[in-house]
Design a protein around this motif. Structure first.
Motif, mmCIF file in Angstrom:
data_model
loop_
_atom_site.group_PDB
_atom_site.id
_atom_site.type_symbol
_atom_site.label_atom_id
_atom_site.label_comp_id
_atom_site.label_asym_id
_atom_site.label_seq_id
_atom_site.Cartn_x
_atom_site.Cartn_y
_atom_site.Cartn_z
ATOM 1 N N PHE A 1 71.428 34.800 115.214
ATOM 2 C CA PHE A 1 70.129 34.161 114.474
ATOM 3 C C PHE A 1 70.982 33.178 113.431
ATOM 4 C CE2 PHE A 1 69.084 38.400 115.571
ATOM 5 C CZ PHE A 1 67.601 38.189 115.909
ATOM 6 N N HIS A 2 70.078 32.351 113.076
ATOM 7 C CA HIS A 2 70.590 31.220 111.989
ATOM 8 C C HIS A 2 70.561 32.009 110.793
ATOM 9 C CE1 HIS A 2 67.015 30.180 109.392
ATOM 10 N NE2 HIS A 2 66.417 30.350 110.445
ATOM 11 N N GLU A 3 71.487 31.022 109.948
ATOM 12 C CA GLU A 3 71.941 32.036 108.609
ATOM 13 C C GLU A 3 71.627 30.983 107.590
ATOM 14 O OE1 GLU A 3 75.786 33.572 108.658
ATOM 15 O OE2 GLU A 3 75.327 34.813 110.417
ATOM 16 N N GLU A 4 70.780 29.902 107.729
ATOM 17 C CA GLU A 4 70.299 29.057 106.510
ATOM 18 C C GLU A 4 69.637 29.745 105.509
ATOM 19 O OE1 GLU A 4 68.774 25.287 107.252
ATOM 20 O OE2 GLU A 4 69.560 25.208 109.022
ATOM 21 N N HIS A 5 70.024 30.101 104.140
ATOM 22 C CA HIS A 5 69.730 31.061 103.131
ATOM 23 C C HIS A 5 68.141 29.988 102.638
ATOM 24 C CE1 HIS A 5 69.009 32.964 99.351
ATOM 25 N NE2 HIS A 5 69.931 33.968 99.779
#
Length: 683
Positions: free
Chosen positions: A600-604
């Motif tokens: 999964f992407h981890e962009e906050h």
């Protein structure tokens, strides 16, 4: 379960024998029916077939799904009921199923799963079979039922025939549901060899035993017309016979009658069909611009039913002109053949298959304005005999009964055997992400403890909850004896995607299920997802969500009867550019998916991790199936991530995944595609 009428012991018109094999329980699913609709190919074919099969000794139900009410005083419903056909009008508009395009196919599935049919035969158009076929492929229902598709005319074919492009989300969804229904059906039947060839040539996968069977259209009590050639009247009236649309050749017909070849010819024109792409006013406008002298000789009959249209043609002596650009096996051709109505049609689609070889050249022309105009000019003022049919009642009847006798007979498995213990070699890990909601977390764990299958690892990932209350909740969970194997991970706060990925890295299980701490699994979630993956061989299996809005307490099971549900199509890839048609994060995934496309992407602060992952999986060629049943409660709160994060930033992440698949000079096409797609009404 719907009531079943006893089969009428009425001998069909053909001279052969009745059913030689066992009497079958047959359900025909269609959005058109004579008696609810005045005409239309699907309604005509379905009504006649239902009558024939019932009179032959089968137990027949028509599950009619159209909006118009059935007029039980009409002659056709009366005939059906007299023959023992059970007519059920299913209101597919009921229920809060979203997106709306899924509503009808899901309502149909939910009704059919309560029945006990041997054969269900669906129309192809708009994919009403989609949910039922997904259910069968994934082990939810219909293990003892043959599911078939009747190929009248799918959307992909209609787009080309009407010279149209895909214009909205709904059409993309229809293309997907119809294609999946065709490829997943047990059998496919077409009234022409042409349509089967077209489907295969277009790349559509069909079951190996797909077959062409002519329509049975002899179910009304009138005999075939006896035509006396010496009494034929001269052609003075041309009757366009069909819907007023491009595919049916209305533009071709207009070009022909307005051409120089017919200038000075003496004839009247009748348009015999309901408006579609063209209206009477549009047609009058075209004629008025090019040949105003013909306007007084043009008339329209747009409201006749099937019997009325045939009667009009017989009594008026008009030549029926059926200039289809392409067609499957149009009922109007068969009606003209049977009733002895003279007609002129085109060498297109499956039309030549309906006509005796001795008459093909005489009554069919190339679908070009000049060819049609030349032939009409040669016929005006001359007698013109009806054509002979390629098929006759006895052989068509025997073909249908023989086909039914040859259908596979699934073994009727006892219920006790059907619930046999699950067996597989792949370990399952359920990954639950948590942040600062200890009360909800406990509810989520309780729901997972109540699973019908509990031989799985549960990995609880805390995304850096700072409160003492949250820590106490985690400690209580660790110290409790659960039916599953629990592992608790305490991570620093890096947002939802990072928490899921931490759980993913901590296990080597082959099958992975993700859950959020505010959602509640149904008792059969793990078992059903696992079985569906095994049976369908899909890489990802998602499901519907049952929505509830209580911020503190579990959902009341009674709400399931009335609550909103959100479902997913499982594709197609094109539609996934503008909406999440794949599924929520809650689903089961093969480890190979993450090995192939990453985590999964981890962009906050950026959401839609699930949609982004599903889209990348689809772009990489992984197969997603979404079940037509809810398997968990989705807690919808005003503080949820979908409403608390920036919508543009969330969706831009999806768009970039698609744009990255294109050369730099074409990437802005994604912007245009999204802009156009957002005008759709699928949600």
């Amino acid at each position: 379960m719907a009531s079943r009428c006893p089969a009428a012991l009425v001998r069909p018109h053909f001279s052969g024998s009745l059913v030689t094999g066992p009497s079958l329980r047959i359900c025909l699913v269609a959005s058109e029916l004579l008696g609810a609709h005045k005409n239309g190919g699907i309604g005509t074919a379905t009504t006649h077939l239902a009558l024939f099969l019932a009179r032959s000794g089968h137990r027949v139900t028509v599950l009619y799904t159209g909006a118009a009410a059935i007029d039980y005083m009409d002659v056709w419903p009366k005939r059906c009921i007299s023959a023992g056909v059970s007519l059920i009008h299913l209101d597919a508009r009921r229920g809060e199923m979203h997106p709306v395009l899924l509503r009808e196919t899901c309502v149909i599935f939910e009704h059919l799963r309560t029945r006990d049919d041997d054969l269900v035969l669906f129309q192809d158009w708009e994919g009403p079979a989609f949910s039922s076929i997904v259910a069968k492929r994934t082990g939810l229902a219909f293990a003892q039922t043959v599911l078939g598709i009747f190929a009248h005319g799918p959307t992909a074919w209609l787009l080309g025939a009407n010279q149209m492009l895909v214009r909205d989300q709904r059409t993309l969804a229809q293309l997907h549901t119809e294609g999946e229904a065709f490829s997943g059906a047990d059998v496919v039947v077409s009234p022409s060899r042409y349509m089967l060839d077209w489907l295969r040539t277009s790349g559509q996968v069909l079951p190996p035993n797909s077959t062409a069977l002519p329509l049975y259209l002899w179910s009304d009590p009138e005999d075939i017309a006896q035509v006396d050639p010496s009494g034929l009247s001269s052609v003075n009236t041309l009757a366009f016979f069909g819907r007023l649309e491009t595919r049916k050749g209305v533009d071709l017909f207009l070009e022909a009658i307005l051409s120089e070849q017919l200038t000075g010819s003496d004839f009247d024109v009748v348009f015999l069909g309901k408006p579609a792409s063209h209206t009477p006013d549009m047609i009058r406008g075209i004629v008025g611009q090019r040949r105003p002298d013909l306007l007084p000789r043009i008339s329209f009959e747009t409201d006749l039913d099937t019997d009325g249209a045939q009667r009009f043609l017989r009594e008026s002596g008009a030549l029926a002109v059926i200039p289809s650009l392409t067609d499957n096996a149009p009922c109007v051709i068969s009606e003209c053949l049977r009733k002895g109505i003279p007609f002129l049609s085109t060498l297109s689609g499956g039309i030549p298959e309906l006509i005796s070889a001795v008459d093909v050249e005489r009554v069919l022309v190339e679908p070009r304005p000049a060819s049609l105009a030349k032939r009409l000019a040669s016929l005006l003022g001359q007698p013109f005999a009806p054509a002979q049919a390629a098929y006759h009642e006895p052989e068509v009847a025997r073909s249908w009964l023989s086909w039914l006798d040859g259908l596979p007979r699934p073994r009727r498995t006892p219920v006790s055997d059907a619930k046999a213990e699950r067996r597989h070699e792949d370990r399952i890990a359920v990954i639950v992400t948590h942040y600062e909601r200890p009360v909800l977390l406990n509810q989520a764990l309780e729901a997972l403890a109540a699973q019908t299958y509990t031989d799985f690892d549960l990995i609880l990932v805390d995304d850096g909850s700072p409160s003492l209350e949250a820590e106490r909740g985690l400690a209580a969970a660790e110290n409790r004896l659960w039916p599953f194997r629990l592992k608790v991970m305490r991570e620093t706060n890096r947002y939802l995607g990072a928490a899921r990925n931490a759980g993913l890295r901590s296990t080597d299980a082959e099958r992975l299920i993700f859950m959020d701490d505010d959602n509640l699994a149904f008792p059969d979630l793990v078992e059903t997802l696992d079985r569906a993956m095994t049976m369908s061989q899909a890489d990802i299996v998602t499901c519907q969500m049952a929505l509830f809005r209580n911020p503190l307490h579990p959902a009341d099971p009674a709400e399931l009867l009335t609550t909103d549900r959100w479902g997913f199509l499982g594709g197609p890839l094109e539609l996934g550019l503008s909406i999440n048609c794949f599924g929520d994060a809650t689903g089961i995934y093969r480890r190979e998916v993450f090995e192939g496309i990453g985590p999964f992407h981890e962009e906050h602060g950026v959401g839609f991790e699930d949609w982004h992952l599903h889209a990348r999986a689809a772009l990489a060629g992984f197969k997603t199936v979404s079940l037509p049943v809810p398997l968990f409660w989705y807690r919808r709160l005003p503080t949820g991530m979908s409403v608390s994060t920036n919508l543009f930033a969330n969706t831009a992440k999806i768009w970039r995944a698609y744009a990255d698949q294109l050369p730099p000079g074409l990437q802005r096409l994604v912007d245009l595609s999204v802009r156009n797609a957002l005008t759709g009404d699928l949600a």
